[in-house]
Motif scaffolding. Sequence first.
Motif, PDB file in Angstrom:
ATOM      1  N   VAL A 179      20.073  43.529  54.629  1.00  0.00           N
ATOM      2  CA  VAL A 179      19.813  44.659  53.743  1.00  0.00           C
ATOM      3  C   VAL A 179      19.577  45.890  54.615  1.00  0.00           C
ATOM      4  O   VAL A 179      18.639  45.918  55.405  1.00  0.00           O
ATOM      5  CB  VAL A 179      18.556  44.408  52.873  1.00  0.00           C
ATOM      6  N   PHE A 180      20.449  46.878  54.506  1.00  0.00           N
ATOM      7  CA  PHE A 180      20.236  48.118  55.254  1.00  0.00           C
ATOM      8  C   PHE A 180      19.352  49.049  54.442  1.00  0.00           C
ATOM      9  O   PHE A 180      19.709  49.445  53.329  1.00  0.00           O
ATOM     10  CB  PHE A 180      21.567  48.799  55.582  1.00  0.00           C
ATOM     11  N   ASN A 181      18.207  49.394  55.033  1.00  0.00           N
ATOM     12  CA  ASN A 181      17.290  50.319  54.359  1.00  0.00           C
ATOM     13  C   ASN A 181      17.434  51.713  54.984  1.00  0.00           C
ATOM     14  O   ASN A 181      18.084  51.881  56.008  1.00  0.00           O
ATOM     15  CB  ASN A 181      15.846  49.803  54.502  1.00  0.00           C
ATOM     16  N   LYS A 182      16.832  52.697  54.379  1.00  0.00           N
ATOM     17  CA  LYS A 182      16.834  54.088  54.850  1.00  0.00           C
ATOM     18  C   LYS A 182      18.237  54.707  54.820  1.00  0.00           C
ATOM     19  O   LYS A 182      18.585  55.516  55.684  1.00  0.00           O
ATOM     20  CB  LYS A 182      16.240  54.211  56.262  1.00  0.00           C
ATOM     21  N   ILE A 183      19.055  54.315  53.842  1.00  0.00           N
ATOM     22  CA  ILE A 183      20.407  54.901  53.792  1.00  0.00           C
ATOM     23  C   ILE A 183      20.369  56.391  53.439  1.00  0.00           C
ATOM     24  O   ILE A 183      21.352  57.099  53.615  1.00  0.00           O
ATOM     25  CB  ILE A 183      21.345  54.167  52.800  1.00  0.00           C
ATOM     26  N   ASP A 184      19.203  56.858  52.962  1.00  0.00           N
ATOM     27  CA  ASP A 184      19.068  58.303  52.698  1.00  0.00           C
ATOM     28  C   ASP A 184      19.146  59.120  53.985  1.00  0.00           C
ATOM     29  O   ASP A 184      19.365  60.325  53.941  1.00  0.00           O
ATOM     30  CB  ASP A 184      17.738  58.572  51.984  1.00  0.00           C
ATOM     31  N   LEU A 185      18.958  58.455  55.127  1.00  0.00           N
ATOM     32  CA  LEU A 185      18.939  59.195  56.398  1.00  0.00           C
ATOM     33  C   LEU A 185      20.301  59.258  57.087  1.00  0.00           C
ATOM     34  O   LEU A 185      20.444  59.910  58.115  1.00  0.00           O
ATOM     35  CB  LEU A 185      17.934  58.551  57.364  1.00  0.00           C
ATOM     36  N   VAL A 186      21.289  58.547  56.554  1.00  0.00           N
ATOM     37  CA  VAL A 186      22.576  58.490  57.275  1.00  0.00           C
ATOM     38  C   VAL A 186      23.714  59.118  56.461  1.00  0.00           C
ATOM     39  O   VAL A 186      23.603  59.284  55.245  1.00  0.00           O
ATOM     40  CB  VAL A 186      22.947  57.027  57.650  1.00  0.00           C
ATOM     41  N   ASP A 187      24.796  59.462  57.134  1.00  0.00           N
ATOM     42  CA  ASP A 187      25.921  60.103  56.440  1.00  0.00           C
ATOM     43  C   ASP A 187      26.949  59.075  55.957  1.00  0.00           C
ATOM     44  O   ASP A 187      26.845  57.884  56.249  1.00  0.00           O
ATOM     45  CB  ASP A 187      26.556  61.173  57.327  1.00  0.00           C
ATOM     46  N   GLU A 188      27.921  59.573  55.220  1.00  0.00           N
ATOM     47  CA  GLU A 188      28.960  58.728  54.634  1.00  0.00           C
ATOM     48  C   GLU A 188      29.678  57.865  55.674  1.00  0.00           C
ATOM     49  O   GLU A 188      29.945  56.694  55.436  1.00  0.00           O
ATOM     50  CB  GLU A 188      30.008  59.623  53.936  1.00  0.00           C
ATOM     51  N   ASP A 189      29.967  58.468  56.829  1.00  0.00           N
ATOM     52  CA  ASP A 189      30.699  57.739  57.875  1.00  0.00           C
ATOM     53  C   ASP A 189      29.925  56.510  58.340  1.00  0.00           C
ATOM     54  O   ASP A 189      30.504  55.435  58.547  1.00  0.00           O
ATOM     55  CB  ASP A 189      30.968  58.647  59.075  1.00  0.00           C
ATOM     56  N   ARG A 190      28.649  56.712  58.510  1.00  0.00           N
ATOM     57  CA  ARG A 190      27.810  55.606  58.973  1.00  0.00           C
ATOM     58  C   ARG A 190      27.788  54.492  57.912  1.00  0.00           C
ATOM     59  O   ARG A 190      27.905  53.313  58.245  1.00  0.00           O
ATOM     60  CB  ARG A 190      26.390  56.131  59.240  1.00  0.00           C
ATOM     61  N   ILE A 191      27.667  54.880  56.652  1.00  0.00           N
ATOM     62  CA  ILE A 191      27.657  53.873  55.589  1.00  0.00           C
ATOM     63  C   ILE A 191      28.976  53.102  55.574  1.00  0.00           C
ATOM     64  O   ILE A 191      28.992  51.876  55.469  1.00  0.00           O
ATOM     65  CB  ILE A 191      27.364  54.526  54.222  1.00  0.00           C
ATOM     66  N   LYS A 192      30.072  53.844  55.743  1.00  0.00           N
ATOM     67  CA  LYS A 192      31.384  53.185  55.787  1.00  0.00           C
ATOM     68  C   LYS A 192      31.448  52.202  56.944  1.00  0.00           C
ATOM     69  O   LYS A 192      31.915  51.073  56.805  1.00  0.00           O
ATOM     70  CB  LYS A 192      32.486  54.255  55.972  1.00  0.00           C
ATOM     71  N   TYR A 193      30.983  52.658  58.093  1.00  0.00           N
ATOM     72  CA  TYR A 193      30.981  51.817  59.285  1.00  0.00           C
ATOM     73  C   TYR A 193      30.166  50.536  59.044  1.00  0.00           C
ATOM     74  O   TYR A 193      30.632  49.431  59.354  1.00  0.00           O
ATOM     75  CB  TYR A 193      30.413  52.586  60.487  1.00  0.00           C
ATOM     76  N   LEU A 194      28.969  50.694  58.474  1.00  0.00           N
ATOM     77  CA  LEU A 194      28.109  49.524  58.233  1.00  0.00           C
ATOM     78  C   LEU A 194      28.743  48.570  57.229  1.00  0.00           C
ATOM     79  O   LEU A 194      28.698  47.352  57.393  1.00  0.00           O
ATOM     80  CB  LEU A 194      26.717  49.963  57.740  1.00  0.00           C
TER      81      LEU A 194
END
Length: 348
Positions: free
Chosen positions: A304-319
């Motif tokens: 479970v990735f938490n703190k997604i409010d701190l990262v950008d779209e690219d990072r979310i895509k990467y994860l």
Amino acid sequence: VAPRIWNSNKNYNYSIEELSLLVNTLGLDVSGTIKQNLRNINSSYFVGSGKAKQIVEQAKALNIDYVVFDEDLTPVQTKNFQKLNENLKFIDRSGVILEIFYNNAKSKESKTQVELARLQYQLPRLTRMWTHLERQMGGFGTRAGAGEKQIEVDRRILRKRISLLKKRLKRIDSEREVQSKKRKNFFRTSLVGYTNVGKSSLMKSLTKSDVVIKNQLFATLDTTVRRLFIGESNYILLSDTVGFIRNLPNNLIASFKSTLQEVVDSNLLLIILDANSSDLYNEIDTIQSVLTEIGAEKISYQYVFNKIDLVDEDRIKYLKNSFPESIMVSASRSLQLSDIKEVIRNHY
Ligand SMILES: Nc1nc2c(ncn2[C@@H]2O[C@H](COP(=O)(O)OP(=O)(O)OP(=O)(O)O)[C@@H](O)[C@H]2O)c(=O)[nH]1
Ligand SMILES: [Mg+2]
């Protein structure tokens, strides 16, 4: 002091940064960093003996109180440094972590566990300069000369205390076992992960429990278990517990056995990761090795990735690409928390 061994796969810079954070947690400021590349570990000082003297000189020049190593020193290495300078204190990574645990322990259980781990750590490191017991016992006067004999006396006191604490922990263990048996019929899920990733925040958001949330390493040292409604009139038990960190001292893991038992008895582990971490893969390694150490490596888990409010779209895509099965949430913004319940339902 940050020694880098040539074949080590640790993220050197990140590890130094983390050690600084650990040191700050103790209320100490970092005056400087000494880096050193190493081919081999020197048995006398970890670093070479020339470097050791240089470290002490530099410490004196900086007028500091503590020299902190980003590796674990053997008792002999610590004593050898102490011999180079009796006024400086030399601490290794485990020593720092133990002190933080010691400061943060509140419950009877965690206090007992931390004291045991700390004494086991101190026992082989007793030196003439070891002043804690002196203060506790009062007025031994100066030790010069009479050192070795006094150390023997101190050791005996310590060993006695250690066996008392072990007995006390056994009692706590059996009390916990009784409690645990009562939960046997429930589906049990634990939040586990690196320290400060937001496990307690998720616990609070999901179960409305009153757990401690702090932007601090090792804010949580005790296990909290709460009921969580996952829909279709089903309840599970969710637990929040102590966080992990690389090189968590072994005797600390051992003495926290009863606290971590809830994890071992779980049906599902939610491994909470910080979406914003710059050292994700090493953190995952650390978590997996602690889970193996406590005997929880066979339990099904979900990232479970938490703190997604701190990262950008690219990072979310990467994860999402790198961890297709994982889910993305934010505890503090209450984003996608229902995904967690869905995951639990799927395993239920
Ligand atoms: N931006 C952001 N911060 C968060 C989020 N979740 C938690 N935090 C913050 O992260 C810090 C640590 O939160 P905790 O819930 O105490 O973390 P923990 O994993 O329980 O930490 P330990 O018990 O110390 O191991 C706090 O300052 C929280 O406010 C999130 O989704 N987004
Ligand atoms: Mg916590």
